[in-house]
Design an enzyme around this catalytic site. Structure first.
Site, mmCIF file in Angstrom:
data_model
loop_
_atom_site.group_PDB
_atom_site.id
_atom_site.type_symbol
_atom_site.label_atom_id
_atom_site.label_comp_id
_atom_site.label_asym_id
_atom_site.label_seq_id
_atom_site.Cartn_x
_atom_site.Cartn_y
_atom_site.Cartn_z
ATOM 1 C CD GLU A 162 -2.100 -26.550 4.437
ATOM 2 O OE1 GLU A 162 -3.289 -26.128 4.132
ATOM 3 O OE2 GLU A 162 -2.214 -27.789 4.894
ATOM 4 C CG HIS A 168 -4.769 -30.037 5.084
ATOM 5 N ND1 HIS A 168 -4.591 -29.046 4.223
ATOM 6 C CD2 HIS A 168 -5.983 -30.574 4.515
ATOM 7 C CE1 HIS A 168 -5.412 -28.678 3.314
ATOM 8 N NE2 HIS A 168 -6.388 -29.652 3.637
#
Lengths: 381, 289
Positions: free
Chosen positions: B209, B247
């Site tokens: 990611e 995150h």
């Protein structure tokens, strides 16, 4: 958590880093009175948490009352990159010969803090880092032992700092590292660290960002936290405790887990739609949290269609379904079409509970996203 | 075969008396994981889920021959719990805890270089060798046994991709969620090198990611060191710069590093096909095998 410049400066000053005289002001009258007691010339600086304030017109110099009044009138109340300026810092304008940069941050690739010094302060240090990386001297720090004095000296001499001020700059860097370390900062920076015509160094700006995850052991800093949001939706997300980012499209997206929500956004884009937001309900969300998430997305007037993508691990499909039923059951007419995709823990139970009159159910992520994109295109037309 | 865990792995659960610790210990045991002990300071002598609890990890190692730990300890005490597992000479420690201060993890990272323990996480779902053992919170029922290795920074994305694989009969050797924090133990490169050495893994899926440069490093490693084919997926193509996407590690910096594009380019340059959707990733794996 970002500290405002005035907050970071007070933390730096308390630690012994030289800073110019300054006062916070909320009105033009307060600006004039602060400037009077500090003495002209002064700098008047917007206290909002955005970079590039100077270029955006958020920092002005004033030589007398008239200029100070003009500057205060221009800056107070202005919109700076989405934030309204309601306070300014009035600060002694320092007569300088050089602008340096010093900073400490975490090098995530190395897993270690890094202390940095550069002669090229006063400008966007990120573009210096990209265009002329050798202009920044770097010292990686062993997290178990901290920045050693020789390392601070080495960085300062490697950066080519004038010998006259080398020892002062080295001392500022050492203090900056101690603050970074003691206060659980993610970054501490001074840009520029000005060298005055008298040969002293003074912090003309101050940046301090604190690791949110460490606020539990930094109570004094936690108290300084001033929530600032770009808009009411972000404020609402803060109150509900969601990870939320507003975007410019019209497909509202709710999911669990950052990676999966990002993937849902990417698929909306892939199938020709435009995501309106990133909203992660997190792990183990109960019915109320699901209802809050729907409330958030319905509150965004840009949203024409909503997609729910839940892959349960800790999160249970039956809880999610209950939350969706509860939230949607309150409407006489559902404001925007909602597509639901449930997988993983208790997904089957969830599918049975879901009120099919209220939502459109799809089996796969791909199908759910395509349906939501079609709904949005119809809503738009 | 598999990497890091199998049916012989003897697990101690740190924080077994907490709500999450107890629930997931039961889930792990139901899956077949060999949980042999719990470790909670002050709770030695108790029993949870039929498992003896010790005050320290080293007691659990001494008495029950534990060789791996799963850590369900609140963030303020989690780094200390990781240090304890590293000091007890376990082969593997899996930290599930989300929200450990980054500076604590920097110190853990330094200590890791001095010991032989593999750390997975923190802020991760753990890892699973289907049919043998799961250490963590992953939903066991979606996994199936096979020859595809999987490594991912995101928990729920792992589930999604595994679902796409399992649905078309592509079982997994081991699936590892390495966690979404800026500083983690096992990196993509670490996991990929273990998969490369594992005779039971014939292809690997790597789910990355935005944020950081771990995927770019992984791409270099794949080009230089791997014969096992790898398929990739990168989440966050639509993420705007400067915004943290859930995150702690998922943020594209203002200067343009850490973008999905740079990661996809790096992987493509290393000969790794990157799918646009999880379904495409499964297509690719089928072709690679």
């Amino acid at each position: 958590m970002k500290l405002h410049e005035y907050q970071a400066k007070s933390v730096f000053a308390d630690a012994g880093i030289p800073t110019p005289d300054s006062q916070l002001a909320e009105s033009t009258d307060e600006v004039l009175s602060a400037a009077g007691s500090i003495g002209y010339p002064v700098a008047i600086k917007a206290q909002v948490q955005v970079g590039g304030r100077g270029k955006a017109g958020g920092i002005k110099l004033a030589d007398d009352d008239e200029e100070a009044r003009e500057a205060a009138d221009a800056i107070l109340g202005m919109d700076l990159k989405g934030y309204t300026v309601d306070r300014v810092l009035v600060e002694e304008a320092v007569d300088f010969t050089d602008e340096l940069y010093v900073g400490v941050t975490m090098d995530r690739g190395e897993g270690k803090p890094v202390a940095m010094v550069s002669e090229k302060g006063g400008v966007d240090i990120e573009s210096v880092a990209e265009e002329d990386p050798d202009a920044i001297a770097r010292e990686h720090v062993d997290p178990a032992f901290g920045l050693q004095p020789y390392q601070a000296r080495r960085a300062v001499y490697d950066a080519g700092i004038d010998r006259e001020v080398a020892s002062d700059v080295s001392s500022v860097l050492t203090t900056l590292f101690s603050l970074w370390d003691d206060r659980d900062a993610s970054d501490t920076e001074i840009n520029p660290l000005m060298v005055t015509s008298g040969g002293e160094v003074v912090a003309a700006d101050a940046v301090m960002n604190i690791d949110e995850d460490a606020l539990f052991r930094q109570p004094e800093l936690a108290e300084m936290e001033e929530e600032s949001y770009e808009d009411d939706l972000e404020r609402k997300a803060g109150e509900y405790g969601f990870d939320y980012v507003r975007l410019s499209g019209n497909v509202g997206i709710i999911g669990n887990g950052a990676g999966l929500v990002m993937t849902t956004l990417d698929l909306v884009d892939y199938y020709g739609g435009e995501p309106a937001n990133f909203l992660d309900v997190g792990g183990g969300a109960k019915a109320e949290r699901i209802a809050n998430a729907l409330d958030m997305v319905f509150s965004d007037e840009n949203v024409d269609s909503v997609v729910f993508n839940i892959f349960g691990g800790i999160t249970r499909g039956d809880e999610v379904a209950k939350g969706i039923n509860d939230a949607l059951g309150q409407f006489e007419e559902i404001p925007k079409p909602v597509v639901v995709r449930l997988a993983g823990t208790n997904a089957e139970e969830g599918m049975e509970i879901l009120n099919a009159d209220l939502v459109q159910v799809e089996q796969t992520l791909e199908e759910a996203v395509q349906r939501a994109v079609e709904n949005a295109q119809e809503g738009d037309a | 075969m598999s990497i890091l865990v199998d049916e012989d792995t003897r697990v101690v659960v740190q924080g077994i008396t907490g709500g999450e610790g107890k629930f997931h210990t039961e889930q792990m045991m139901e899956y077949g994981t060999n949980v042999v002990a719990g470790a909670v300071p002050g709770r030695g002598g108790q029993e949870v889920a039929g498992v003896p609890v010790y005050d320290t990890v080293s007691q659990a190692v001494r008495e029950e021959d534990a060789d791996a730990s799963v850590i369900f300890v609140p963030p303020a005490f989690a780094a200390d719990a990781i240090f304890e597992s590293l000091d007890s000479e376990l082969d593997l420690a899996v930290a599930i805890t989300e929200g450990i201060p980054t500076q604590d993890m920097s110190k853990v990272h330094k200590r890791l270089s001095e010991v032989d323990t593999h750390l997975v996480g923190p802020n991760c779902p753990g890892l699973i060798t289907p049919g043998e053992a799961k250490l963590g919170i992953l939903p066991g029922n979606i996994f199936s046994s096979g020859n595809v290795g999987l490594v991912s920074r995101s928990g729920t994305l792992t589930y999604q991709v595994v679902d796409n694989l399992t649905n078309r009969g592509l079982g997994q050797s081991t699936a590892v969620g390495i966690g979404g924090d800026p500083i983690i133990g096992t990196s993509f490169v670490d996991a990929l090198s273990l998969f490369e050495e594992d005779p039971a893994t014939d292809a690997v899926v790597m789910c990355g990611e935005i944020g950081g440069e771990d995927e770019e490093q992984a791409a270099r490693f794949i080009a230089e060191n791997m014969d096992t084919p790898v398929a990739g997926f990168i989440a966050g193509r639509t993420a705007p710069p400067g915004k943290r996407m859930g995150h702690a590690g998922a943020i594209v910096s203002g200067s343009g590093t850490g973008t999905a594009e740079s990661k996809i380019d790096a992987l493509n340059d290393a000969g790794v096909p990157v799918g646009d959707t999880p379904e495409e990733v499964a297509d690719t794996v089928e072709e690679l095998l």
